[in-house]
Design an enzyme around this catalytic site. Structure first.
Site, PDB file in Angstrom:
ATOM      1  N   GLU A  42       0.827  -1.220   0.000  1.00 60.67           N
ATOM      2  CA  GLU A  42       0.000   0.000   0.000  1.00 60.67           C
ATOM      3  C   GLU A  42       0.859   1.266   0.000  1.00 60.67           C
ATOM      4  O   GLU A  42       2.071   1.215   0.217  1.00 60.67           O
ATOM      5  CB  GLU A  42      -0.926  -0.014   1.209  1.00 60.67           C
ATOM      6  CG  GLU A  42      -0.173  -0.121   2.517  1.00 60.67           C
ATOM      7  CD  GLU A  42      -0.789   0.736   3.595  1.00 60.67           C
ATOM      8  OE1 GLU A  42      -1.104   1.899   3.304  1.00 60.67           O
ATOM      9  OE2 GLU A  42      -0.924   0.242   4.716  1.00 60.67           O
ATOM     10  N   LYS A 103      -5.607  10.671   0.728  1.00 59.97           N
ATOM     11  CA  LYS A 103      -5.616   9.322   1.310  1.00 59.97           C
ATOM     12  C   LYS A 103      -6.899   8.650   0.829  1.00 59.97           C
ATOM     13  O   LYS A 103      -7.994   9.081   1.183  1.00 59.97           O
ATOM     14  CB  LYS A 103      -5.587   9.438   2.842  1.00 59.97           C
ATOM     15  CG  LYS A 103      -5.755   8.124   3.596  1.00 59.97           C
ATOM     16  CD  LYS A 103      -5.691   8.379   5.109  1.00 59.97           C
ATOM     17  CE  LYS A 103      -6.248   7.210   5.902  1.00 59.97           C
ATOM     18  NZ  LYS A 103      -6.344   7.494   7.345  1.00 59.97           N
ATOM     19  N   VAL A 123      -5.418   0.379   3.195  1.00 58.36           N
ATOM     20  CA  VAL A 123      -5.591  -1.075   3.093  1.00 58.36           C
ATOM     21  C   VAL A 123      -6.845  -1.386   2.269  1.00 58.36           C
ATOM     22  O   VAL A 123      -6.809  -2.220   1.358  1.00 58.36           O
ATOM     23  CB  VAL A 123      -5.675  -1.715   4.505  1.00 58.36           C
ATOM     24  CG1 VAL A 123      -6.169  -3.156   4.430  1.00 58.36           C
ATOM     25  CG2 VAL A 123      -4.310  -1.657   5.185  1.00 58.36           C
ATOM     26  N   ASP A 155     -16.145   5.699  14.768  1.00 57.95           N
ATOM     27  CA  ASP A 155     -14.979   5.564  13.891  1.00 57.95           C
ATOM     28  C   ASP A 155     -14.507   4.107  13.826  1.00 57.95           C
ATOM     29  O   ASP A 155     -13.833   3.612  14.730  1.00 57.95           O
ATOM     30  CB  ASP A 155     -13.848   6.484  14.375  1.00 57.95           C
ATOM     31  CG  ASP A 155     -12.738   6.598  13.343  1.00 57.95           C
ATOM     32  OD1 ASP A 155     -12.713   5.787  12.386  1.00 57.95           O
ATOM     33  OD2 ASP A 155     -11.887   7.500  13.474  1.00 57.95           O
ATOM     34  N   SER A 157     -12.668   1.673  10.954  1.00 60.50           N
ATOM     35  CA  SER A 157     -11.994   1.764   9.657  1.00 60.50           C
ATOM     36  C   SER A 157     -12.723   0.976   8.565  1.00 60.50           C
ATOM     37  O   SER A 157     -13.199  -0.143   8.795  1.00 60.50           O
ATOM     38  CB  SER A 157     -10.570   1.236   9.779  1.00 60.50           C
ATOM     39  OG  SER A 157      -9.951   1.211   8.517  1.00 60.50           O
ATOM     40  N   ASP A 159     -11.302  -0.492   6.412  1.00 65.62           N
ATOM     41  CA  ASP A 159     -10.484  -1.696   6.166  1.00 65.62           C
ATOM     42  C   ASP A 159     -11.238  -2.963   6.581  1.00 65.62           C
ATOM     43  O   ASP A 159     -11.099  -4.020   5.956  1.00 65.62           O
ATOM     44  CB  ASP A 159      -9.170  -1.655   6.965  1.00 65.62           C
ATOM     45  CG  ASP A 159      -8.215  -0.567   6.496  1.00 65.62           C
ATOM     46  OD1 ASP A 159      -8.505   0.098   5.483  1.00 65.62           O
ATOM     47  OD2 ASP A 159      -7.178  -0.384   7.177  1.00 65.62           O
ATOM     48  N   LYS A 176      -3.556  -1.776  14.479  1.00 69.32           N
ATOM     49  CA  LYS A 176      -2.709  -0.782  15.146  1.00 69.32           C
ATOM     50  C   LYS A 176      -3.088  -0.634  16.625  1.00 69.32           C
ATOM     51  O   LYS A 176      -4.255  -0.657  16.981  1.00 69.32           O
ATOM     52  CB  LYS A 176      -2.828   0.548  14.419  1.00 69.32           C
ATOM     53  CG  LYS A 176      -2.014   0.534  13.118  1.00 69.32           C
ATOM     54  CD  LYS A 176      -1.874   1.911  12.521  1.00 69.32           C
ATOM     55  CE  LYS A 176      -3.029   2.251  11.643  1.00 69.32           C
ATOM     56  NZ  LYS A 176      -3.055   1.545  10.372  1.00 69.32           N
TER      57      LYS A 176
HETATM   58  N1  PSU Z   1       0.016   0.385   8.645  1.00 71.56           N
HETATM   59  C1  PSU Z   1       1.010   1.181   9.088  1.00 71.56           C
HETATM   60  N2  PSU Z   1       0.878   2.526   8.914  1.00 71.56           N
HETATM   61  C2  PSU Z   1      -0.223   3.083   8.299  1.00 71.56           C
HETATM   62  C3  PSU Z   1      -1.263   2.226   7.830  1.00 71.56           C
HETATM   63  C4  PSU Z   1      -1.098   0.882   8.035  1.00 71.56           C
HETATM   64  O1  PSU Z   1       2.002   0.707   9.636  1.00 71.56           O
HETATM   65  O2  PSU Z   1      -0.304   4.307   8.165  1.00 71.56           O
HETATM   66  C5  PSU Z   1      -2.460   2.844   7.145  1.00 71.56           C
HETATM   67  C6  PSU Z   1      -3.184   1.838   6.213  1.00 71.56           C
HETATM   68  O3  PSU Z   1      -3.257   2.417   4.927  1.00 71.56           O
HETATM   69  C7  PSU Z   1      -4.564   1.704   6.824  1.00 71.56           C
HETATM   70  C8  PSU Z   1      -4.744   3.053   7.418  1.00 71.56           C
HETATM   71  O4  PSU Z   1      -5.550   1.359   5.875  1.00 71.56           O
HETATM   72  O5  PSU Z   1      -3.487   3.288   8.049  1.00 71.56           O
HETATM   73  C9  PSU Z   1      -5.910   3.123   8.390  1.00 71.56           C
HETATM   74  O6  PSU Z   1      -6.518   4.365   8.278  1.00 71.56           O
HETATM   75  P1  PSU Z   1      -7.957   4.588   8.931  1.00 71.56           P
HETATM   76  O7  PSU Z   1      -7.763   4.265  10.379  1.00 71.56           O
HETATM   77  O8  PSU Z   1      -8.263   6.047   8.671  1.00 71.56           O
HETATM   78  O9  PSU Z   1      -8.885   3.638   8.253  1.00 71.56           O
HETATM   79 MN    MN Z   2     -11.576   6.179  10.555  1.00 72.58          MN
END
Ligand code: PSU
Ligand code: MN
Length: 327
Positions: A42, A103, A123, A155, A157, A159, A176
């Site tokens: 990604e 993004k 992702v 919130d 994701s 994903d 994470k």
């Molecule tokens: N893994 C990492 N760093 C990141 C991400 C994943 O080590 O920045 C990114 C991926 O692209 C994942 C995104 O989809 O963080 C999640 O964003 P959000 O929580 O806004 O869905």
């Molecule tokens: Mn989000």
């Protein structure tokens, strides 16, 4: 894949898509045509997840790690409204340094294509692109998930929804650590997403090997994981598989040590009213600052570790008998 001459679903989609939508790097196209292992990577992690120059160094190292394990890397991004599978060095450099790259998650893709914009893919968006292109295995750092306090903020994701619907295996170091990992696992269970701990009984917590939460299933070899992918897709069970690969011990940060930084960063985000797609990049950046980049170096190492495993799974999957790997 069905009999010779017949095409699987990914190939059919690929062939019917106008070429201005999907652009293959030559090495990626060749590997796909020959049925060799390809690993999707990604680009949000490059444009939004890490600072320059570590982001660019990492992107290059990750591609090299995939190649060393015998697979072809395909870093994915949207450039001038086209989905690229595999980037040229200048394109990688651009994503790592451009001040305002979008993004992109699932909802953003149509708008970006219509407006001919540039974007890094999350992702979710990378899974979509990989599936369109016929790539089965994808490596990231840690997936997005259910945020702490999601009962109020809603919130969660995109994903997670993507894992429920798009046929791509995602190798990550768990979700994470900024997230509510227990709720993330619950949500994945609801969505019917298999979660496999690679050589671990515990769901890893990104910077740490331990979360205190059991992983729903454990597998110890890339081949076992490849067989699981084949079984899922052969039955037409829509969606991905999450492979949770713990960060190597030498680079891990004990949960107690990182938790204070995470809590501080979460407080700061709330005080500054950071939300939506800005939240995750904000938190990762603040935690890196608060740990004097200790978290950043762990993040780099866990991504490399995931890339190596993804390449081995992609190879095992490519080596399964053709009749078992139709998607
Ligand atoms: N893994 C990492 N760093 C990141 C991400 C994943 O080590 O920045 C990114 C991926 O692209 C994942 C995104 O989809 O963080 C999640 O964003 P959000 O929580 O806004 O869905
Ligand atoms: Mn989000």
């Amino acid at each position: 894949m069905p009999d010779k001459g017949e095409k699987n679903k990914a190939q059919k989609i690929r062939d019917s898509l106008p070429s201005e939508r999907l652009v293959y790097a030559p090495a990626v196209q060749q590997a796909l045509e020959e049925g060799r292992a390809v690993v999707a990577l990604e680009s949000t992690i490059i444009a939004h997840g890490m600072p320059y120059p570590q982001n660019l160094e990492t992107a290059r190292k990750v591609e090299a790690a995939v190649a060393e394990e015998g697979a072809v890397p395909a870093t994915i991004a949207i450039l001038q409204g086209r989905i690229h599978l595999g980037l040229e060095p200048e394109q990688l450099h651009y994503l790592a340094t451009a001040p305002q790259v979008e993004k992109a998650s699932r909802r953003d893709i149509p708008l970006l294509l219509a407006r001919r914009q540039d974007a890094a893919t999350t992702v979710a968006a990378t899974m979509i692109a990989a599936a369109l292109g016929g790539i089965a295995v994808f490596a990231t750092g840690g997936i997005g998930g259910v945020h702490r306090g999601a009962a109020q903020s809603f919130d969660i994701s995109a994903d997670l929804q993507e894992l429920a619907r798009t046929n791509v295996a995602v190798v990550s170091a768990g979700a994470k650590a900024i997230l509510d990992l227990a709720l993330t696992l619950e949500y994945l269970e609801t969505l019917g997403v298999p979660v496999i701990g690679y050589q671990t009984d515990e769901f890893p917590a990104f910077y740490s090997r331990e979360s205190g939460l059991p992983v729903p299933a454990r597998m110890d070899t890339p081949r076992d994981i490849a067989c699981c992918l084949a079984a899922k897709w052969q039955l037409g069970l829509q969606g991905g598989v999450l492979i949770a690969n713990p960060i190597p011990q030498a680079h891990s940060i004990p949960p107690k040590q990182i938790e204070a930084a995470i809590e501080k960063a979460l407080e700061e985000a709330q005080a500054a009213n950071v939300r939506g797609k800005a939240l995750t990049p904000f938190l990762l950046g603040r935690i890196a600052r608060l740990t004097q980049n200790h978290s950043l170096f762990s993040n780099i190492e866990l991504v490399l570790n995931n890339a190596r495993l993804a390449a081995r799974i992609a190879r095992a999957f490519a080596n399964l008998p053709e009749s078992t790997t139709a998607r």
